[in-house]
Design a protein around this motif. Sequence first.
Motif, short mmCIF file in Angstrom:
data_model
loop_
_atom_site.label_atom_id
_atom_site.label_comp_id
_atom_site.label_asym_id
_atom_site.label_seq_id
_atom_site.Cartn_x
_atom_site.Cartn_y
_atom_site.Cartn_z
N ALA A 180 0.75 -1.11 0.17
CA ALA A 180 -0.42 -0.04 -0.03
C ALA A 180 1.20 1.34 -0.18
O ALA A 180 1.05 2.59 -1.02
CB ALA A 180 -0.66 -0.08 1.06
N PHE A 181 1.83 1.40 1.04
CA PHE A 181 2.44 2.37 0.76
C PHE A 181 3.65 3.15 -0.81
O PHE A 181 3.37 3.78 -0.93
CB PHE A 181 3.91 2.06 1.57
CG PHE A 181 3.51 2.25 2.86
CD1 PHE A 181 2.42 2.75 3.70
CD2 PHE A 181 4.59 2.29 4.42
CE1 PHE A 181 2.21 3.51 4.62
CE2 PHE A 181 4.47 3.09 5.07
CZ PHE A 181 2.99 3.60 6.35
N ALA A 182 3.94 1.62 -1.84
CA ALA A 182 4.08 1.48 -2.83
C ALA A 182 3.37 2.03 -3.98
O ALA A 182 3.71 3.32 -4.65
CB ALA A 182 4.19 0.04 -3.20
N ILE A 183 2.16 1.83 -3.10
CA ILE A 183 1.32 2.29 -4.16
C ILE A 183 0.86 3.84 -4.53
O ILE A 183 0.82 4.62 -4.88
CB ILE A 183 -0.62 1.46 -4.27
CG1 ILE A 183 0.34 0.12 -4.95
CG2 ILE A 183 -1.63 1.99 -4.98
CD1 ILE A 183 0.66 -0.17 -6.19
N ILE A 184 0.22 3.85 -2.61
CA ILE A 184 -0.08 5.57 -2.53
C ILE A 184 1.32 6.59 -3.00
O ILE A 184 0.78 7.95 -3.55
CB ILE A 184 0.15 5.52 -1.28
CG1 ILE A 184 -1.54 5.00 -0.86
CG2 ILE A 184 0.19 6.89 -0.51
CD1 ILE A 184 -1.46 4.57 0.73
#
Length: 72
Positions: free
Chosen positions: A7-11
């Motif tokens: 999720a951190f990578a996508i955000i």
Amino acid sequence: MKRIAFAFAIIGTMLAVVGQYAIINDWNLFWLFHTLGFIGYILIISAAAYFSLLGIHQLSREEKIRIRNKSF
């Protein structure tokens, strides 16, 4: 933890893209979006570091098992 890192990578990717888009199109509050883009880069780097460490840990675990099962 994998979900959080993903999720951190996508955000982070979305924030970085918006930040670059704001700078290129000269938005009124581009400094705010530029800062958010920088935060996005930090999130991307953190996710990459987590997945790298996870891979190294998995490889070292497999190597320990291989050494332990090695017959002399």
